[in-house]
Motif scaffolding. Structure first.
Motif, PDB file in Angstrom:
ATOM      1  N   LEU A   1      63.142 -28.530 -90.726  1.00 51.48           N
ATOM      2  CA  LEU A   1      62.967 -28.432 -92.174  1.00 51.48           C
ATOM      3  C   LEU A   1      62.879 -29.818 -92.805  1.00 51.48           C
ATOM      4  O   LEU A   1      63.359 -30.803 -92.247  1.00 51.48           O
ATOM      5  CB  LEU A   1      64.128 -27.662 -92.806  1.00 51.48           C
ATOM      6  CG  LEU A   1      63.974 -26.151 -92.953  1.00 51.48           C
ATOM      7  CD1 LEU A   1      63.759 -25.494 -91.608  1.00 51.48           C
ATOM      8  CD2 LEU A   1      65.187 -25.542 -93.641  1.00 51.48           C
ATOM      9  N   THR A   2      62.271 -29.870 -93.973  1.00 54.25           N
ATOM     10  CA  THR A   2      62.223 -31.109 -94.742  1.00 54.25           C
ATOM     11  C   THR A   2      63.451 -31.211 -95.637  1.00 54.25           C
ATOM     12  O   THR A   2      64.237 -30.260 -95.764  1.00 54.25           O
ATOM     13  CB  THR A   2      60.952 -31.154 -95.604  1.00 54.25           C
ATOM     14  OG1 THR A   2      60.982 -30.053 -96.528  1.00 54.25           O
ATOM     15  CG2 THR A   2      59.706 -31.036 -94.739  1.00 54.25           C
TER      16      THR A   2
ATOM     17  N   TYR B   1      64.408 -24.395-108.827  1.00 51.39           N
ATOM     18  CA  TYR B   1      64.301 -23.500-107.677  1.00 51.39           C
ATOM     19  C   TYR B   1      64.428 -22.039-108.103  1.00 51.39           C
ATOM     20  O   TYR B   1      63.743 -21.153-107.556  1.00 51.39           O
ATOM     21  CB  TYR B   1      65.391 -23.824-106.651  1.00 51.39           C
ATOM     22  CG  TYR B   1      65.345 -25.230-106.111  1.00 51.39           C
ATOM     23  CD1 TYR B   1      64.149 -25.947-106.053  1.00 51.39           C
ATOM     24  CD2 TYR B   1      66.503 -25.879-105.667  1.00 51.39           C
ATOM     25  CE1 TYR B   1      64.116 -27.236-105.566  1.00 51.39           C
ATOM     26  CE2 TYR B   1      66.471 -27.166-105.173  1.00 51.39           C
ATOM     27  CZ  TYR B   1      65.275 -27.844-105.124  1.00 51.39           C
ATOM     28  OH  TYR B   1      65.225 -29.123-104.637  1.00 51.39           O
TER      29      TYR B   1
ATOM     30  N   SER C   1      55.906 -32.099 -99.270  1.00 50.91           N
ATOM     31  CA  SER C   1      57.280 -31.653 -99.495  1.00 50.91           C
ATOM     32  C   SER C   1      58.237 -32.838 -99.551  1.00 50.91           C
ATOM     33  O   SER C   1      59.112 -32.910-100.430  1.00 50.91           O
ATOM     34  CB  SER C   1      57.685 -30.686 -98.386  1.00 50.91           C
ATOM     35  OG  SER C   1      59.010 -30.249 -98.570  1.00 50.91           O
TER      36      SER C   1
ATOM     37  N   PRO D   1      59.708 -22.050 -99.175  1.00 51.29           N
ATOM     38  CA  PRO D   1      61.095 -22.002 -98.656  1.00 51.29           C
ATOM     39  C   PRO D   1      61.947 -20.945 -99.326  1.00 51.29           C
ATOM     40  O   PRO D   1      62.799 -20.333 -98.682  1.00 51.29           O
ATOM     41  CB  PRO D   1      61.614 -23.416 -98.929  1.00 51.29           C
ATOM     42  CG  PRO D   1      60.782 -23.920-100.053  1.00 51.29           C
ATOM     43  CD  PRO D   1      59.434 -23.304 -99.886  1.00 51.29           C
ATOM     44  N   THR D   2      61.748 -20.703-100.615  1.00 52.64           N
ATOM     45  CA  THR D   2      62.628 -19.758-101.316  1.00 52.64           C
ATOM     46  C   THR D   2      62.479 -18.349-100.755  1.00 52.64           C
ATOM     47  O   THR D   2      63.481 -17.654-100.512  1.00 52.64           O
ATOM     48  CB  THR D   2      62.311 -19.759-102.809  1.00 52.64           C
ATOM     49  OG1 THR D   2      60.907 -19.481-102.997  1.00 52.64           O
ATOM     50  CG2 THR D   2      62.611 -21.117-103.416  1.00 52.64           C
TER      51      THR D   2
ATOM     52  N   SER E   1      58.369 -22.774 -94.002  1.00 50.94           N
ATOM     53  CA  SER E   1      59.262 -23.246 -95.064  1.00 50.94           C
ATOM     54  C   SER E   1      58.684 -24.408 -95.847  1.00 50.94           C
ATOM     55  O   SER E   1      59.148 -24.670 -96.959  1.00 50.94           O
ATOM     56  CB  SER E   1      60.605 -23.669 -94.455  1.00 50.94           C
ATOM     57  OG  SER E   1      60.447 -24.813 -93.639  1.00 50.94           O
ATOM     58  N   HIS E   2      57.709 -25.115 -95.302  1.00 49.15           N
ATOM     59  CA  HIS E   2      57.147 -26.242 -96.040  1.00 49.15           C
ATOM     60  C   HIS E   2      56.514 -25.792 -97.351  1.00 49.15           C
ATOM     61  O   HIS E   2      56.540 -26.541 -98.340  1.00 49.15           O
ATOM     62  CB  HIS E   2      56.100 -26.955 -95.181  1.00 49.15           C
ATOM     63  CG  HIS E   2      56.679 -27.584 -93.956  1.00 49.15           C
ATOM     64  ND1 HIS E   2      57.992 -27.984 -93.871  1.00 49.15           N
ATOM     65  CD2 HIS E   2      56.113 -27.888 -92.750  1.00 49.15           C
ATOM     66  CE1 HIS E   2      58.220 -28.501 -92.681  1.00 49.15           C
ATOM     67  NE2 HIS E   2      57.101 -28.448 -91.981  1.00 49.15           N
TER      68      HIS E   2
ATOM     69  N   CYS F   1      51.584 -25.492 -95.204  1.00 47.67           N
ATOM     70  CA  CYS F   1      52.527 -26.285 -94.392  1.00 47.67           C
ATOM     71  C   CYS F   1      52.267 -27.786 -94.465  1.00 47.67           C
ATOM     72  O   CYS F   1      52.061 -28.453 -93.466  1.00 47.67           O
ATOM     73  CB  CYS F   1      52.530 -25.811 -92.939  1.00 47.67           C
ATOM     74  SG  CYS F   1      50.972 -25.950 -92.071  1.00 47.67           S
TER      75      CYS F   1
ATOM     76  N   ASN G   1      63.453 -28.664 -98.346  1.00 50.27           N
ATOM     77  CA  ASN G   1      63.794 -27.334 -97.841  1.00 50.27           C
ATOM     78  C   ASN G   1      65.301 -27.173 -97.671  1.00 50.27           C
ATOM     79  O   ASN G   1      65.859 -26.096 -97.939  1.00 50.27           O
ATOM     80  CB  ASN G   1      63.092 -27.088 -96.508  1.00 50.27           C
ATOM     81  CG  ASN G   1      61.586 -27.068 -96.667  1.00 50.27           C
ATOM     82  OD1 ASN G   1      61.079 -26.913 -97.771  1.00 50.27           O
ATOM     83  ND2 ASN G   1      60.869 -27.253 -95.575  1.00 50.27           N
ATOM     84  N   TYR G   2      65.975 -28.221 -97.206  1.00 52.69           N
ATOM     85  CA  TYR G   2      67.434 -28.144 -97.068  1.00 52.69           C
ATOM     86  C   TYR G   2      68.098 -27.946 -98.430  1.00 52.69           C
ATOM     87  O   TYR G   2      69.057 -27.184 -98.563  1.00 52.69           O
ATOM     88  CB  TYR G   2      67.971 -29.411 -96.405  1.00 52.69           C
ATOM     89  CG  TYR G   2      67.697 -29.495 -94.927  1.00 52.69           C
ATOM     90  CD1 TYR G   2      68.010 -28.438 -94.078  1.00 52.69           C
ATOM     91  CD2 TYR G   2      67.113 -30.625 -94.364  1.00 52.69           C
ATOM     92  CE1 TYR G   2      67.761 -28.507 -92.715  1.00 52.69           C
ATOM     93  CE2 TYR G   2      66.859 -30.705 -93.001  1.00 52.69           C
ATOM     94  CZ  TYR G   2      67.183 -29.641 -92.185  1.00 52.69           C
ATOM     95  OH  TYR G   2      66.932 -29.705 -90.846  1.00 52.69           O
TER      96      TYR G   2
END
Length: 1460
Positions: free
Chosen positions: A545-546, A465, A446, A517-518, A513-514, A441, A549-550
């Motif tokens: 979220l960062t 990704y 990120s 995320p996938t 998610s940091h 995290c 991540n978005y």
């Protein structure tokens, strides 16, 4: 120095002895080899003579062969015989001793125990302080002295040197030259080092790092070889491979355990076993990894790379010391470049001292230098860069610096950096993203990585990704474990996620998610596809979220949408799947709330449209709705519809169900994404093309319900998206992207309505901008000047459009209308024509109520009160300003229309000017009502679900107006009584408002309204009985929409109720959606029963009474050859169609067939009483007819229904086999007689009867009597009736199409598949003035003139009609055009009266009509007869007496405007 001179004696001695010795040596060496071989051979011979000869030969050679050579080569016995040695035995013994001394005798050196002093001095010599002038050369000389003095073992000395070097490993510069000078044999060094490594290979031993350092230093300076030392190290390579495979299996097993459902007791046992295994297992010492670490620390990358190549991928760097050592080496290598191009402004950073080792990798000065060694180091490092976040940030910043230079180089045309770009993308794929996975995290890393990734195109990012999600997690055992742990943690969070704990759950989701995320988003999306109630809490929990991540979330959504394993339709193939709808809703909510790039999603939708797939338009619809606040709803209230005619602010406040606030930023992001990637126009064009093509591409395979839904979705999304572009794009952007109208239609094949829909905002923008320019150029505040400038601006902008639209249609189209009218019609909207003042007032009152509620709210803080009141006040001001602006605009537009209207229609084609057209609007309304209500089956059957709603709303509006006129005589007299639209006769002298006899009175209007209600009932019952899904659904929707105004008659409502209840029973299990619609309508219909009235209250209903005057005389002069139509419920078009057939010479049997189904027509449209005598005569026959019918109904094979069905099927087969024969049968009177007879039988056997049996039997008897009388008429009467008939040419033109439509009805039509016919009889209502005018037209002189004119007009208009059939122009205003002559009236009215035939039917109808017109006199010759002429003379005399008594003017021509 002078050169030395050889003395003369030496030369003489050389000539005597040296030369001779040289010759001896030369020849001796030459002949020694053969002599040696001969010696061995002769020694084996038994004959001594040969041996003696050999001895003599050798003795002779002694002169030139040296003795030493012979002693070396010859056998000792031979030497003894030659006298070179005394005794052969002694010579052999001496040789053995010498060899033993040379090869087998060992020199005795003193070992450490034996010689303490020598080795002590050696250690003292090596361990002294080396800071002075002591060099390795001086120390080596002392070592040699010690070896010689104390007779030390050289190998033992080397071992001691290595031991001291191991203890003083920092003195590389001293010991390495010393070892190299002392002994440079690699094998000896490898053996000694190997013994040292082997000594530490005991189970509990650990190899010291100093030994690794010594070996690494010797390798770096090439004193030993890696291959030689590698074999002495443990473990073996095979053992390492087995260990790696075991780790992978163990990781997969752990992942399997995490995904399995385990009982709590078993879970605790597994944890205890894992702890025990961790305690017992201890990893043995790996000497190869230790040597690798030492090599990396001293900077020997080449040997380190060689070792790592022999191991599994990332096996070496999975050990943290090796990973850190490699990271440190990369730090030192990239330091200069990072200082120049990577370090942020203001950051200092820790300065690293480079390695003093000259053999270490060279530091990178440019980005090209990174390709030399840095990229390969990072690839070997892989996901274990996570151990050094600082180096991670350095690499990312170097990537950002490279992207900046890349952009500069591309602007300059330099493409050398493309290879480097691919290298950076590979590093991001193989190193950066996997390393981020292993970081716990780390939000900073990120965001740092997003700083690099946002410089890549979204195509590169999404590919990274995809690799990260689908391939990276299988490359290393540690990543497999991390994936399993992430999924397990995600399950834990999602199980507990609710609306109440969004904040703590959102933090947990953010932490997870940091790093991964996938995996997290993949699981969350899978849950949302199953449970759509998770959408709101999930969207709210994503605020932690960062940016990276978005972006990953956007990719995961697109991947989920494009999943080929998922079906986008439900199992019934009629509706879109729920998972797709859930993802679409999530897209709209997420992309609106968070700053996520939209380019990928928009491009995905575009690509799907290119592929002909329109399912994903649902996503675009949701995104535009949530981000721009533009809502497309299926069910809109009247208030919302009214608000949609206003400005943008009124639409946002009162036009949508959901009041979406604060859409400025989100709509700006959507607009930027569309403009940056040039997707605005392609999306519009693809949607327009897909809308027209979805029926053809999906219609053959998919269910009609799904096809209709896809069509509606394309249309609604196009309207929504076009509205967004029009309201958000600037004038320049819109004009720059939308091509001209002719380009849209001709090149892009955009439908005309869609093309004008896209161009309409552009025209409005251009007109307003040009209007503003003219106002600035000429300052004038007068309203008249402003209007003049506005009209000038319109002419300047629309002139190119008028020229462009000419190419959209054939030239024949522009013979009737001008391009100005066409462009004006399509370029205007409701915003331009009316101001919704009530909607503005309603929204203003709402805002006032809100402000009042805010003042009364005591709990609201003062600051919030103030803000809310300011917001409401600002909205109120905006609405007022918008209303004022629209009012001025509408006034300008209306003034412009008043000036332009005179030039819309060509005067050569129409006899009525535009002034009269504006006065006959009500006539058009009545005309359209008759057409609309005549038969709605075709329209309903061809509608989609949304179109059915709109069609129902349209019918409801028309019925509201009709019902209001029907409700009160005063309203009717006020609004309709004195208008030309309600004339029953149109006279050539013009409209005379004072002549009430020519007006349609109130009671007759009520009859007409009842007739329309009846037709709606008949069409509705037919649709409900077809069994077709589309028919039933659409008619239920339409009926629900028109429920406030229909049904009003009790018996009609009861008929509908019975059919709807039947639908409820049949469709409860089969088609639940139809069941729901039917139940909903049934409930509402029952609640409306209290408002229904009996038929006699709805309109004045009189019982038919027998009249002394025959029916044909009452109906006027022409009624003998033009009886009442077979289907009076088909409207005025039926009458018109039949009149044309009869006027062209219909034969006697045809008249009989037509007259069998007629009803008695009264003189003024009222149900006038017929002769009571005829009624009484037929009362007795009624019972016998009923009994016969009942007997026929009992036998199913002989019922009229079954007969009609069987004959219809035979007709279908014949129709497909021989079209020409069918056309011929159509035109023959016998066929029409049979056809009418079948229809009469089908009606007689219908289940639903709206009149009593007694009344219907009387009417049948009357019709039979009229048929008997009609058959006795002659040719002259028939001809005169056809020529002097008051029915206009429109009826004759329409009869042809009506005959075709009736024939299609008897065959297998999709809208008329049911064999059940509804028998409803009507009395033909004609006004008194109409009957008088018919009698006056029996004059022979007028009939001859009308015959000549009719022939000329038929020829002329037949040609025009053929041309018009090629183009279908849907103009509502076209119905305003009422021509002066009856033939032109028929041309404009006939397409509306009859349903649209197919192209095949059109061609057939045109052929049949042309044949009938070419030979109009043929039926006259066949119908001649003396008796008929005498009957006609009698009839003519009676009519003449009536005409004289009426006292009407004979010079007036009669043209009825409407028929009932």
């Amino acid at each position: 120095m002078a050169p030395s001179v050889l003395p003369a004696d030496w030369i003489k001695n050389w000539e005597k002895s040296g030369l001779l010795f040289y010759i001896k040596c030369f020849y001796g060496l030459t002949f020694c080899h053969p002599l040696f071989c001969i010696d061995i051979e002769t020694s084996c011979f038994e004959e001594k003579s040969k041996r003696d000869h050999f001895t003599q030969l050798v003795g002779a050679c002694l002169f030139f062969m040296p003795d030493a050579v012979l002693k070396e080569r010859l056998d000792p016995e031979t030497l003894e015989s030659l006298g070179l040695v005394k005794q052969a035995q002694q010579f052999n013994q001496k040789i053995v001793k010498i060899k033993t001394k040379l090869f087998y005798k060992q020199q005795k050196f003193n070992l450490l125990r034996e010689e303490n002093e020598g080795y002590a001095k050696l250690i003292t010599e090596l361990g002294q302080d080396l800071s002075g002038n002591i060099t390795s050369h001086l120390v080596l000389e002392n070592i040699k002295s010690l070896i010689g003095c104390f007779n030390l073992d050289p190998n033992r000395v080397l071992d001691i040197i290595l031991e001291v070097y191991e203890c003083r490993s920092d003195q590389d510069e001293f010991f390495l030259p010393l070892i190299k000078s002392y002994m440079c044999e690699p094998q000896t060094l490898c053996h000694i080092l190997g013994f040292k490594f082997k000594f530490h290979q005991e189970p509990n031993e650990e190899t010291p790092s100093s030994l690794y350092h010594v070996a690494a230093a010797l390798l770096q300076h090439n004193l030993i070889k890696l291959e030689d030392i590698y074999v002495h190290l443990l473990p073996l390579d095979a053992t390492i491979m087995e260990e790696h495979k075991h780790e992978i299996m163990e990781a997969k097993q752990i992942a399997r355990k995490l995904t399995m459902v385990v009982v709590p007791s078993e879970k605790s046992e597994d944890k205890e076993k894992d702890k025990e295994e961790e305690k017992t297992e201890k990893r043995p010492d790996n000497q190869k990894l230790g040597l690798l670490e030492a090599l990396l620390r001293i900077g020997d990358w080449q040997h380190a790379q060689s070792i790592m190549e022999q191991m599994p991928p990332f096996y070496a760097t999975s050990h943290k010391p090796i990973a850190l050592a490699l990271c440190q080496l990369v730090h030192l290598t990239v330091e200069p470049l990072y200082r120049r191009s990577g370090i942020p402004k203001g950051a200092k950073g820790r300065v690293l001292t480079p390695l003093q080792n000259k053999r270490a990798p060279k530091p990178a000065e440019t980005f090209e230098d990174l390709r030399r060694e840095v990229f390969s180091m990072l690839c070997y490092l892989g996901p274990h860069l996570s151990h050094d976040p600082i180096l991670f940030a350095k690499i990312v910043r170097l990537g950002k610096g490279f992207m900046k230079e890349l952009s500069r180089s591309r602007t300059c045309g330099n493409c050398e950096f493309d290879t480097l770009l691919s290298c950076f993308l590979s590093i991001a794929d193989q190193v950066l993203l996997p390393s981020l996975t292993l970081m716990e995290c780390n939000a900073c890393m990120s965001e740092e990585l997003w700083g690099l990734f946002k410089l890549f195109p979204y195509q590169h990012r999404y590919r990274l990704y995809g690799q990260w999600k689908n391939e990276t997690y299988t490359s290393h055992p540690l990543l497999v474990k991390v994936k399993a742990q992430t999924v397990d943690r995600a399950k834990y969070i999602m199980k507990r996620l609710t609306k109440e704990n969004v904040k703590p759950s959102g933090r947990q989701i953010g932490k997870l998610s940091h790093s991964n995320p996938t995996i997290l988003f993949d699981y969350i999306l899978s849950q949302i596809q199953w449970y759509d109630n998770l959408i709101t809490p999930v969207v709210d929990s994503l605020k932690y979220l960062t940016s990276l991540n978005y972006d990953v979330l956007a990719y995961c959504i697109i991947e989920a949408l494009a999943n080929p394993e998922k079906e986008k339709m439900k199992h019934d193939d009629t509706t879109i799947s729920a998972w797709l709808q859930s993802l679409a809703s999530l897209c709209g909510a997420v992309f609106r709330k968070y700053p996520i790039e939209l380019a990928g999603l928009l491009q995905y939708v575009t690509n799907q449209l290119k592929a002909g797939k329109s399912f994903d338009l649902l996503i675009l619809k949701e995104v535009v709705q949530k981000m721009a606040g533009i809502e497309i709803t299926d069910e809109m209230t009247m208030e919302q519809l009214e608000a949609m005619t206003g400005g943008e602010q009124l639409k946002a406040e009162g036009g949508y169900f959901g009041q979406i606030r604060n859409t400025k930023k989100s709509s700006q992001r959507l607009k930027d994404a569309l403009l940056d990637h040039d997707l605005a126009l392609p999306l519009c064009l693809l949607m327009a093309q897909q809308r027209n093509g979805v029926v053809f591409s999906e219609g053959g395979e998919k269910h009609l319900k799904l096809v209709g839904k896809l069509y509606d979705q394309c249309h609604d999304t196009l309207v929504q998206f076009g509205g967004f572009l029009a309201s958000n794009l600037s004038t320049e952007d819109y004009i720059k992207r939308v091509p001209p109208i002719d380009v849209l239609c001709n090149q892009f094949h955009t439908p005309h309505d869609a093309a004008f829909f896209l161009s309409r905002p552009m025209y409005a923008h251009q007109i307003l901008s040009k209007y503003d320019e003219l106002k600035k150029a000429e300052k004038g505040n007068r309203q008249q000047q402003k209007v003049h400038k506005y009209i000038t601006a319109c002419e300047m902008v629309m002139a190119p459009v008028h020229e462009a639209v000419v190419s959209l249609h054939p030239p024949k189209v522009w013979d009737d209308i001008r391009p100005q009218f066409y462009a004006t019609f399509w370029s205007l909207t409701m915003y331009d024509l009316a101001v919704p003042s009530s909607a503005y007032d309603r929204e203003a009152n709402k805002l006032k109520a809100q402000m009042k509620a805010i003042d009364e709210n005591q709990e609201m803080p003062l600051n919030k009160k103030k803000k809310e009141k300011e917001r409401c006040t600002a909205l109120q001001d905006k609405l007022q300003e918008e209303e004022k602006k629209q009012l001025e605009h509408v006034q300008r537009v209306l003034h412009r229309l008043k000036l332009e209207k005179d030039n819309w229609l060509l005067a050569s084609k129409f006899s009525l000017n535009c002034h009269f057209l504006l006065r006959v609007t009500i006539a058009v309304f009545m005309f359209n009502c008759g057409n609309v209500f005549s038969d709605i089956i075709y329209t309903v059957a061809s509608c989609t679900e949304n179109e059915a709603r709109r069609y129902g709303r349209f019918l409801c509006c028309m019925l509201e107006t009709v019902t209001r006129w029907h409700s009160d005589r005063a309203i009717y007299e006020k609004e309709c009584g004195n208008y030309p639209g309600f004339l029953t006769i149109f006279r050539a002298t013009g409209f005379d408002g004072g002549n009430k006899a020519d007006q349609l009175d109130y009671e007759n209007f009520r009859h007409v309204v009842h007739k329309w209600h009846y037709k709606l009932t008949k069409a509705s019952v037919h649709c409900l009985e077809t069994g077709e899904y589309t028919h039933i659904r659409n008619i239920l929707i339409v009926l629900t929409k028109i429920l406030p105004c229909y049904p009003k008659v009790l018996n009609l409502g009861q008929a509908l109720e019975c059919r709807v209840l039947k639908i409820c029973q049949e469709e409860k299990e089969k088609r639940p959606d139809l069941y729901a619609l039917a139940m909903g309508y049934s409930g509402q219909l029952k609640s409306r029963k209290v408002h229904m009235v009996p038929e006699n209250e709805f309109h004045h209903k009189e019982q038919p009474v027998r009249s002394a005057t025959p029916a044909n005389i009452q109906n006027g002069p022409g009624s003998a050859s033009k009886p009442a139509p077979t289907k009076p419920e088909d409207g005025m078009t039926d009458d018109a169609d039949k009149s044309k057939d009869k006027s062209q010479g219909a034969s006697k049997p045809a008249n009989k067939a037509n007259s069998t189904a007629t009803k008695v027509a009264t003189s003024n449209g009222n149900s006038a009483p017929n002769s009571t005598k005829a009624v009484k005569e037929k009362d007795d026959k009624e019972k016998s007819v009923k009994e016969k019918k009942e007997k026929k109904e009992r036998t199913p094979g002989s019922t009229p229904e079954t007969k009609a069905v069987g004959k219809d099927k035979l007709k279908e087969e014949r129709l497909g086999k021989d079209e020409k024969a069918r056309d011929g049968k159509e035109r023959t009177p016998k066929t029409s007689e049979d056809k009418m007879g079948k229809e009469e039988k089908a009606r007689a056997s219908c289940n639903l009867e709206f009149r009593s049996d007694k009344e219907s039997s009387r009417e049948r008897d009357v019709s039979k009597e009229s048929k008997m009388k009609d058959s006795s008429k002659g040719e002259k009467g028939s001809t005169a009736a056809s020529l002097k008939s008051p029915v206009p040419r429109s009826e004759s033109a329409e009869s042809e199409r009506e005959q075709k439509r009736r024939k299609l009805d008897t065959h297998s039509s999709p809208s008329h598949s049911s064999t059940v016919k509804v028998s409803i009889h009507y009395v033909n209502h004609n006004t008194a003035t109409q009957s008088k005018s018919k009698e006056r037209e029996m004059d022979k002189k007028d009939s001859e003139k009308s015959r000549d004119r009719s022939k000329e007009r038929e020829k002329k208009e037949d040609k025009d009609r053929k041309d018009r059939k090629r183009v279908s122009i849907d103009f509502t205003w076209m119905f305003l055009c009422l021509p002066s002559d009856s033939s032109k009236h028929s041309k404009s009215a006939s397409p509306v009266d009859s349903p649209r035939p197919t192209d095949k039917d059109k061609s057939k109808s045109s052929k049949s009509s042309s044949k009938e017109k070419t030979d109009p006199a043929k039926p006259e010759r066949n119908s001649t007869g003396g008796k008929k002429e005498s009957r006609h003379d009698k009839e003519k005399s009676v009519k003449k007496e009536k005409r004289d008594s009426s006292g009407g003017k004979e010079d007036k021509k009669q043209y009825p405007l409407i028929s009932q």
